[in-house]
Design a protein around this motif. Structure first.
Motif, PDB file in Angstrom:
ATOM      1  N   GLY A   1       0.830  -1.186   0.000  1.00 35.38           N
ATOM      2  CA  GLY A   1       0.000   0.000   0.000  1.00 35.38           C
ATOM      3  C   GLY A   1       0.867   1.239   0.000  1.00 35.38           C
ATOM      4  O   GLY A   1       1.926   1.275   0.619  1.00 35.38           O
ATOM      5  N   ARG A   2       0.410   2.257  -0.679  1.00 37.60           N
ATOM      6  CA  ARG A   2       1.130   3.523  -0.692  1.00 37.60           C
ATOM      7  C   ARG A   2       0.414   4.488   0.239  1.00 37.60           C
ATOM      8  O   ARG A   2      -0.753   4.796   0.034  1.00 37.60           O
ATOM      9  N   GLU A   3       1.091   4.950   1.257  1.00 44.00           N
ATOM     10  CA  GLU A   3       0.481   5.866   2.200  1.00 44.00           C
ATOM     11  C   GLU A   3       0.752   7.306   1.796  1.00 44.00           C
ATOM     12  O   GLU A   3       1.885   7.669   1.475  1.00 44.00           O
ATOM     13  N   VAL A   4      -0.299   8.104   1.815  1.00 42.21           N
ATOM     14  CA  VAL A   4      -0.169   9.520   1.458  1.00 42.21           C
ATOM     15  C   VAL A   4      -0.889  10.356   2.505  1.00 42.21           C
ATOM     16  O   VAL A   4      -1.728   9.858   3.268  1.00 42.21           O
ATOM     17  N   ALA A   5      -0.568  11.623   2.543  1.00 42.89           N
ATOM     18  CA  ALA A   5      -1.210  12.530   3.492  1.00 42.89           C
ATOM     19  C   ALA A   5      -2.684  12.694   3.141  1.00 42.89           C
ATOM     20  O   ALA A   5      -3.046  12.898   1.982  1.00 42.89           O
ATOM     21  N   ALA A   6      -3.539  12.599   4.158  1.00 44.60           N
ATOM     22  CA  ALA A   6      -4.986  12.701   3.930  1.00 44.60           C
ATOM     23  C   ALA A   6      -5.362  14.025   3.300  1.00 44.60           C
ATOM     24  O   ALA A   6      -6.270  14.097   2.462  1.00 44.60           O
ATOM     25  N   ASP A   7      -4.661  15.102   3.681  1.00 47.09           N
ATOM     26  CA  ASP A   7      -5.039  16.411   3.151  1.00 47.09           C
ATOM     27  C   ASP A   7      -4.583  16.645   1.715  1.00 47.09           C
ATOM     28  O   ASP A   7      -4.860  17.692   1.136  1.00 47.09           O
ATOM     29  N   SER A   8      -3.903  15.651   1.125  1.00 48.65           N
ATOM     30  CA  SER A   8      -3.532  15.753  -0.295  1.00 48.65           C
ATOM     31  C   SER A   8      -4.568  15.080  -1.193  1.00 48.65           C
ATOM     32  O   SER A   8      -4.434  15.087  -2.417  1.00 48.65           O
TER      33      SER A   8
END
Length: 342
Positions: free
Chosen positions: A142-149
């Motif tokens: 899984g690729r984790e990214v910032a929620a606000d992006s």
């Protein structure tokens, strides 16, 4: 003799305080660090999990859409008219689907911005099943990214007009995830066949482009309810022998560009290009854009500009969608057209 008091000089007092702060820091630094890390973790989103939730949401919404239509409990009313003067109906199918889709995604990822075509104040305590379909599990990690992006666009019932006319083959429920304005996850679900198309750009999809397309001339799919002057525009671009297919729903029109499974393709139109020359909302087109991008295709404005899937919901530049053909060559054939002036 009176007891002697202890006096600290200002310098000594300062040293004493600093020592105290240092001791407290060492005692609690680990706790604070762990809590900050946990807080940061909550603001991260695993895109593979978000894809699985998006698929589940589209299917749940689709069940509501189908049940309302088959029970003939549409309770249709009008939301108003489009810029071109076409009526925009609202049904119980739209609202019930919205509640399932919106609340499932928002309950699972509360930090993520979610835009839906519909709005109401009914909450639902839906929780994600934690089920990740086998084909999505095949995506490595899984690729984790910032929620606000992230911006999630939901269309709880695409092709509502056709839905009210019982032209259900055009109806879809859709979810799209945009990362910093670029579509990265797209889900298009057909409630009345049960088929779900999904794609995660750069990682995988359950769809494929067809083996052969044409632009000499192409078969062009356009909106049957918001077509405006699109037919004459298409003939000016590609010639009077160009086949123009009128269809409902942006989700359906994108699927018409792709290779559908044999048991799904019988009721589907097949097109080489999808063109829209009036304003269109981003929840109508974002999921299709993600799926096309995953196939190496394109969805741009009529001028060839990429569409930003963040911010306000209206795309004012029209669109051209294709896969398997030279998109730039398509754009060069199009007459100059400004949707804001028509």
């Amino acid at each position: 003799m009176a007891p002697m008091g202890i006096r600290l000089s200002p310098l000594g007092l300062a040293v004493f305080c600093l020592l105290g702060v240092g001791i407290i820091y060492h005692l609690y630094a680990g706790v604070i660090s762990n809590r900050l890390a946990a807080f940061g973790q909550r603001r991260k989103v695993d895109l593979r999990e978000l894809l699985a939730v998006s698929v589940e949401a589209a299917i749940l919404g689709g069940k509501e859409v189908k049940a309302v239509r088959e029970g003939n409990i549409l309770k249709e009313k009008s939301k108003g008219k489009t810029r071109e003067g076409a009526s925009e109906p609202l049904t119980m199918g739209d609202l019930l689907s919205h509640r399932k889709m919106y609340n499932l995604i928002k309950n699972t990822f509360p930090q993520v911005t979610v835009h839906s075509e519909e709005h109401d104040n009914e909450e639902d305590s839906l929780a994600w099943s934690r089920d990740i379909p086998a084909d999505i599990l095949q995506i490595e990690g899984g690729r984790e990214v910032a929620a606000d992006s992230l911006t999630v666009w939901i269309d709880p019932l695409d092709a509502t007009k056709e839905y009210t006319e019982n032209l259900v083959k055009y109806v879809t429920t859709m979810v799209c995830v945009a990362l910093e304005g670029k579509p990265v996850i797209g889900v298009i679900h057909q409630p009345f066949t049960g088929f779900t198309a999904w794609a995660y750009v750069g990682q995988g999809s359950n769809m494929a482009a067809r083996s052969a397309y044409s632009i000499t001339p192409p078969k062009v799919v356009v909106s049957r309810s918001h077509s405006g002057k699109v037919k004459s525009y298409i003939h000016d671009a590609f010639g009077n022998n160009t086949t123009v297919i009128e269809a409902g729903g942006s989700g359906y029109k994108v699927l018409a560009l792709l290779d559908m499974p044999p048991n799904e393709s019988d009721s589907m139109d097949q097109a080489d290009v999808y063109v829209h020359i009036t304003f269109i909302k981003k929840w109508d087109i974002c999921a299709g854009a993600a799926i096309l991008n995953a196939m190496g295709g394109h969805m741009t404005t009529l001028k060839g500009e990429n569409i930003d899937y963040s911010g306000e919901p209206l795309n004012k530049g029209g669109l051209v969608a294709s896969v398997g053909v030279d998109h730039k060559a398509l754009l060069e054939k199009l007459p100059s057209w400004d949707p804001e002036k028509h």
